[in-house]
Every structure is written in C-alpha cells, then in structure tokens.
Design a protein around this motif. Structure first.
Motif, PDB file in Angstrom:
ATOM      1  N   TRP A   4       0.897  -1.258  -0.095  1.00  0.00           N
ATOM      2  CA  TRP A   4      -0.016   0.037   0.000  1.00  0.00           C
ATOM      3  C   TRP A   4       0.827   1.208   0.055  1.00  0.00           C
ATOM      4  O   TRP A   4       0.736   2.159  -0.636  1.00  0.00           O
ATOM      5  CB  TRP A   4      -0.835   0.186   1.275  1.00  0.00           C
ATOM      6  N   SER A   8       1.328   4.009  -3.039  1.00  0.00           N
ATOM      7  CA  SER A   8       0.904   5.784  -2.691  1.00  0.00           C
ATOM      8  C   SER A   8       2.300   6.302  -3.204  1.00  0.00           C
ATOM      9  O   SER A   8       2.110   7.497  -3.693  1.00  0.00           O
ATOM     10  CB  SER A   8       0.921   5.481  -1.278  1.00  0.00           C
ATOM     11  N   SER A  11       2.878   6.386  -7.084  1.00  0.00           N
ATOM     12  CA  SER A  11       1.859   7.099  -7.863  1.00  0.00           C
ATOM     13  C   SER A  11       2.182   8.666  -7.681  1.00  0.00           C
ATOM     14  O   SER A  11       2.107   9.485  -8.513  1.00  0.00           O
ATOM     15  CB  SER A  11       0.456   6.895  -7.453  1.00  0.00           C
ATOM     16  N   ASN A  12       2.653   9.155  -6.469  1.00  0.00           N
ATOM     17  CA  ASN A  12       2.977  10.434  -6.207  1.00  0.00           C
ATOM     18  C   ASN A  12       4.394  10.860  -7.026  1.00  0.00           C
ATOM     19  O   ASN A  12       4.411  11.903  -7.706  1.00  0.00           O
ATOM     20  CB  ASN A  12       3.220  10.666  -4.704  1.00  0.00           C
ATOM     21  N   ALA A  41      -2.940   4.690  -9.061  1.00  0.00           N
ATOM     22  CA  ALA A  41      -3.850   5.434  -8.405  1.00  0.00           C
ATOM     23  C   ALA A  41      -5.025   4.231  -8.016  1.00  0.00           C
ATOM     24  O   ALA A  41      -5.248   4.082  -6.891  1.00  0.00           O
ATOM     25  CB  ALA A  41      -4.483   6.641  -8.815  1.00  0.00           C
ATOM     26  N   TYR A  44      -3.758   1.605  -5.812  1.00  0.00           N
ATOM     27  CA  TYR A  44      -3.496   2.095  -4.455  1.00  0.00           C
ATOM     28  C   TYR A  44      -4.860   2.222  -3.909  1.00  0.00           C
ATOM     29  O   TYR A  44      -4.867   1.688  -2.474  1.00  0.00           O
ATOM     30  CB  TYR A  44      -2.894   3.411  -4.202  1.00  0.00           C
ATOM     31  N   ASN A  48      -6.032  -0.192  -0.621  1.00  0.00           N
ATOM     32  CA  ASN A  48      -6.553   0.562   0.712  1.00  0.00           C
ATOM     33  C   ASN A  48      -7.749  -0.134   1.182  1.00  0.00           C
ATOM     34  O   ASN A  48      -7.865  -0.481   2.594  1.00  0.00           O
ATOM     35  CB  ASN A  48      -6.723   2.030   0.287  1.00  0.00           C
ATOM     36  N   GLN A 115      -1.226   2.701   9.699  1.00  0.00           N
ATOM     37  CA  GLN A 115      -0.972   3.599   8.668  1.00  0.00           C
ATOM     38  C   GLN A 115      -0.160   4.648   8.935  1.00  0.00           C
ATOM     39  O   GLN A 115       0.760   5.189   8.226  1.00  0.00           O
ATOM     40  CB  GLN A 115      -2.400   4.192   8.261  1.00  0.00           C
ATOM     41  N   VAL A 119       3.099   5.575   7.040  1.00  0.00           N
ATOM     42  CA  VAL A 119       3.311   7.134   6.131  1.00  0.00           C
ATOM     43  C   VAL A 119       4.341   7.744   6.743  1.00  0.00           C
ATOM     44  O   VAL A 119       5.120   8.509   6.042  1.00  0.00           O
ATOM     45  CB  VAL A 119       1.943   7.712   6.480  1.00  0.00           C
TER      46      VAL A 119
END
Length: 168
Positions: A4, A8, A11-12, A41, A44, A48, A115, A119
């Motif tokens: 995940w 993320s 994609s960024n 995306a 992702y 999620n 999460q 992150v």
C-alpha cells in the motif's frame, strides 16, 4: 501495508515525473502517462480497501476468540469463590463493555497506528530522497520526544480511566 505504501509513493513520484518532464504535445504519450498514473492510483485504492477489510476481519476473529476465552474462564470459575462475590449483572457488564471496545475501537486504532507508522516511514524516505541525509538525526529526536510524550499521556490516561471520569 508495505505494498500500500509503495503504491502510494510510486503514484506520487510518477505524477511528479510526468508533470516535470518535457511536454511534446503527443496525445499518445499523454494517454500512456495517464494510463500508468490511473493504474497506480487505482491499485492504491484497491489495496486500501483490502487493507481495511483485512483489519476488520481480523478484528472480528479477535472478538470471537476473546469472547470464547472469557466465557470459558467464567464458566470454569469456582462457584463458591467467584459467583458468590460477583453479581451476574457485573459479569454481563464486563462482557459487553470489553467486547464493545474490541469490536469498535481496537480495529480502528490498529489500522490508524499501522497507517501512520508506514506513512511516517514513507515521508522519511521521501525527505531523504528529495533532501539530505542530515534530516535523519532530526527524525530520531522527534521519535524520542514523541515517545516521552506518549509515556506521559499513557500514565495520565491510565489514572483518569481508573477514576472513571472519562471513557477512554
């Protein structure tokens, strides 16, 4: 969770690469880039949903296991020591309150913790990649102070919960 996070970040990063690159005006090249970004995306988003479903399925399984173990312990308790001193209403209250916490709060808390943890790791990777390695000591200091604040909050929360003034 790791997949995940990778989706993320990828994609960024791809969006950054796509917008920073030279634009030739070729529609097929733009369409290919849009398809790649859409795939990243969408993947992702799918992961999620899968992550949330896995956490909540495990939460239900955990609740069933805890309920079974609690019931087994209460049924096997010696009658003259336990049931004479503890009213049945209090036993039912503990069952419902403890299982309510497991059902409603543990799953959300576990998912939020995982999460935020991943992150934070992803943000550190991006900061080191885009910046400098000198940020690592700042991150270590931040985690140290956050840990100290957490210990203080945990002790305070424990005392407040014992007093029963706040339902935490």
């Amino acid at each position: 969770m790791l997949l995940w996070l990778i989706l993320s970040l990828s994609s960024n990063f791809y969006l950054s690469h796509w917008t920073a690159g030279p634009h030739t005006g070729d529609a097929s090249e733009e369409l290919r880039s849009l398809r790649i970004y859409s795939f990243l995306a969408l993947s992702y988003g799918i992961f999620n949903v899968a992550r949330s479903a896995t956490v909540f399925n495990k939460s239900i399984h955990c609740s069933e296991t805890i309920h079974y173990d609690m019931l087994k312990s209460v049924i096997r308790a010696p009658i003259n020591h336990f049931f004479d001193r503890v009213p049945l209403g209090r036993i039912l209250n503990r069952f419902s309150k403890d299982l309510n916490v497991v059902d409603t709060q543990i799953g959300f808390s576990t998912m939020r913790f995982a999460q935020f943890f991943f992150v934070a790791i992803g943000d550190m990777i991006v900061c080191v990649y885009g910046g400098t390695y000198f940020i690592i000591p700042l991150v270590v200091l931040f985690f140290y102070f956050a840990y100290q604040a957490q210990l203080t909050y945990q002790a305070l929360n424990r005392e407040v919960s014992r007093l029963g003034k706040l339902d935490c």
